[in-house]
Structures are given as C-alpha cells and as structure tokens.
Enzyme design. Structure first.
Site, PDB file in Angstrom:
ATOM      1  CE1 TYR A   1       8.647  -1.069   7.789  1.00 38.57           C
ATOM      2  CE2 TYR A   1       9.557  -3.526   8.082  1.00 38.57           C
ATOM      3  CZ  TYR A   1       9.919  -2.304   7.901  1.00 38.57           C
ATOM      4  OH  TYR A   1      11.137  -1.859   7.627  1.00 38.57           O
TER       5      TYR A   1
ATOM      6  NE  ARG B   1      -6.166  -3.590  10.460  1.00 37.35           N
ATOM      7  CZ  ARG B   1      -7.017  -3.607   9.605  1.00 37.35           C
ATOM      8  NH1 ARG B   1      -7.092  -4.607   8.526  1.00 37.35           N
ATOM      9  NH2 ARG B   1      -7.976  -2.427   9.933  1.00 37.35           N
TER      10      ARG B   1
ATOM     11  CD  GLU C   1      -6.800  -5.678  -1.960  1.00 37.35           C
ATOM     12  OE1 GLU C   1      -5.083  -7.273  -2.110  1.00 37.35           O
ATOM     13  OE2 GLU C   1      -5.871  -4.851  -2.559  1.00 37.35           O
TER      14      GLU C   1
ATOM     15  CG  HIS D   1      -2.502   3.628  -6.807  1.00 38.66           C
ATOM     16  ND1 HIS D   1      -2.628   3.880  -8.005  1.00 38.66           N
ATOM     17  CD2 HIS D   1      -2.932   2.376  -6.859  1.00 38.66           C
ATOM     18  CE1 HIS D   1      -2.844   3.594  -8.846  1.00 38.66           C
ATOM     19  NE2 HIS D   1      -3.981   2.876  -8.531  1.00 38.66           N
TER      20      HIS D   1
ATOM     21  CG  ASP E   1      -0.035   2.563 -11.219  1.00 33.66           C
ATOM     22  OD1 ASP E   1       0.872   2.703 -11.360  1.00 33.66           O
ATOM     23  OD2 ASP E   1      -0.934   2.038 -10.536  1.00 33.66           O
TER      24      ASP E   1
ATOM     25  CD  GLU F   1      15.860 -14.488 -27.479  1.00 37.23           C
ATOM     26  OE1 GLU F   1      15.396 -14.203 -28.041  1.00 37.23           O
ATOM     27  OE2 GLU F   1      16.032 -16.000 -28.326  1.00 37.23           O
TER      28      GLU F   1
END
Length: 340
Positions: A26, A49, A84, A108, A191, A231
């Site tokens: 979450y 968890r 991970e 992913h 990615d 910028e």
C-alpha cells in the site's frame, strides 16, 4: 515498430467482475490501484505486513490482512511492493497461498523477467504498468481521466490473462487515455534503461557536471543552480506538452541555435557507446544481480551513494533557495511521502 493503443471501448470483457482482488503493498502505486479499482466498483482488499502502510490502508477504509491471508482470499492478486522485497514476499507469503486458476499481476517486470519469481503454470501472470508515479495515477483518475499504461499477458493459464490485464487497466483509469500491449522483457529493459541512462542517472549526472563546470570557473553557485537545475522543469514541461518542437518554438533563437550546435558536443558518440554498455548490463541481468546482491548485503552501496549525493554542493544550495520559493512544493509531494 508501430504499436496499437487500446482504450476503454476496446475492453470488451469485464474480467474482474465478481472477483476478489488483493493488492499487495500500500505504497505509491498500491494506494492508487486499490482506491481507483474500488471507485470503479471492484471488490478490493489489501495485503500488507504490519506497519504504517497497514494502518493507512485501514484508515482509508479497506479490509486489510497479512499478505498470506489476503492472497488466500483473492482470485486476482497484484504485487505492488518494492522490487527488492517481492521475492521474499512471494516465497514466504504468496506462493504458499496461491490458488490454481488465480491471476498474479505486477506493475513492473523486474522479478518475473530476471527469474527471481517463478509462478506455477496453473496461474495467470499479467502486468499493468502505469507510466506515472502512484500519486498521479490516483489524482488523474479523480479528475476524470488517467495516465497511459503498458499491459502484458505473460502466462495465460486460464485463457483470460489478457482480459484481466485490460480490465485492470480500465479499472485504474489508464484505458481512458490509452494502454499499449508489450512483454515483460520489453517493459523491464526499457524502463531500467530510461531510468539509468536518461531520466535519473543521465539527467542528474548532466546537471551536476554543468553545476561543477560553472562553480569551478568561479561563477556563483546560486546562479549556477538556477541555470542548470531550476530551469530544467520549464524546459521539460514544454517537451512534455509538445515534444522538441514546442520547446524550441518557445525558447529564444539564441538558445535554439546553441541547442543545435552544442548538444552534439556534450552527448557524443562516446556517450552513446556508454549507453549501449548500460543497456547490455541490463539485458544480461548484471544490473539486476548487482542490485539484488547489494540489497541482500544490507544495502552498503546504495547507502553510500545516498550519503554522497546528500552532501553535494548543489543539493545544499538548492535546499536554501527553495525555502524562498514555496511554489516549488505541491500537495503531490505530501501524497507521495504518505504512501511511499
């Protein structure tokens, strides 16, 4: 290679209808997927968890369980924990509770593509990868549109994996603006390359080198910060809205001329050769293994990199300058901190 863009009207099967959906994690993406799916009328529970994320999910009105219990209750599971952590969560909590005929999704492809997670053949595997951080996936959904996304049907055990992926993309709002079908390999490798060579690694190294070039030539650090970092957003926003063309139409002739004659002096053929080496490390799995090894060792390299980056002069100067520029802060930043 041309790709096909799919929209809401192309999602012909309500594949998630009547199914119990478990979002695992979450954080940034997890809260967005869960809340958007719930607002789209789906039955969503959270698996996470014990900790701040567990408490936050309950505060947001979700039935919240330990990961294994959520998986056991669900027909469709989306894994949105950090890359991970996914392998250990899968082995300890997901795999023992995964039902035959269920569907397992990711945002992913890292762990599936590089083989850190292997899913039984009787389970669907899919991916829906929004091309935006979670707080934007949520905010744009509430504003009535959404963010583009990639989707994948990787393992089609039930014959419905593609339909589930497309309906998920619809449920989180991405099909409102367009979704593109791809593969775990393509999404993962592109990615990682984009992050490392351009968006994060390439960009920060370019900015830092520009800042150092100016300050080493005895220009004021504050002015150098404005020129090479502050910028940047103005230019990137123009490219985001209308590509190189709009950016070049919006800058001065002096800046445009300098763009053409100087860009190739900075991004040389040698730089492109290095980019190809970076891509090769990604394709071979070397980068993935280095990242996983560092995590398992307690993150000594990542910790050292973070400490060195925190102490850069451009970071110290920027922090002071931004105190006088409240417009550089936004509510989205707060949302990201809450759910990371």
């Amino acid at each position: 290679m041309a790709v096909t863009m799919y929209y809401e009207e192309d999602v012909e099967v309500a594949a998630l209808a009547g199914k119990k959906i478990a979002v695992i994690g979450y954080g940034s993406q997890g809260h967005a997927h869960a809340q958007n799916l719930r607002d789209s009328g789906h039955d969503v529970i959270i698996g996470v968890r014990q900790g701040k994320s567990f408490d936050r999910a309950k505060e947001d009105g979700f039935e919240t369980f330990e990961v294994g219990e959520a998986v056991a209750k669900a027909d469709v599971i989306m894994v949105l924990a950090p890359d991970e952590l996914q392998q250990s969560i899968y082995e300890e909590d997901i795999k023992p509770n995964l039902k035959s005929g269920s569907a397992l999704g990711f945002a992913h492809g890292f762990n599936i593509h590089f083989g850190y997670i292997e899913v039984p053949e009787d389970v669907d595997v899919f991916m829906v990868a929004p091309k935006a951080p979670g707080h934007l996936v949520r905010r744009t959904f509430t504003e009535g549109f959404g963010t583009p996304a990639l989707f994948v049907s990787h393992q089609n055990a039930t014959g419905h994996a593609r339909e589930i992926a497309m309906d998920w993309a619809k449920g989180i709002g991405c099909a409102r603006v367009g979704i593109i079908e791809t593969t775990f390999k393509e999404e993962t490798e592109e990615d990682l390359f984009g992050e490392q060579a351009v968006l994060c690694g390439g960009l920060t190294a370019l900015v830092e080198a520009g800042f150092e070039t100016l300050t080493e030539a005895r220009y004021a650090g504050e002015l150098a910060y404005f020129e090479v970092l502050h910028e940047m957003k103005l230019i990137v926003d123009l490219m985001y809205e209308g590509g190189f063309t709009k950016m070049r139409q919006s800058i001065s002739n002096t800046a445009e001329f300098g763009d053409y004659v100087t860009g190739p002096r900075i991004i040389t053929d040698e730089v492109k050769k290095n980019m190809k080496l970076v891509l090769a490390d990604i394709q071979s799995g070397k980068f993935a293994q280095d990242f996983v090894d560092d995590f398992k060792a307690g993150r000594p390299k990542l910790t050292a990199y973070r400490e060195a980056a925190k102490n850069l002069e451009i970071e110290k100067i920027g922090a002071e300058l931004r105190k006088a520029m409240p417009f550089t802060q936004s509510g989205d930043d707060d949302a990201f901190k809450i759910y990371q």
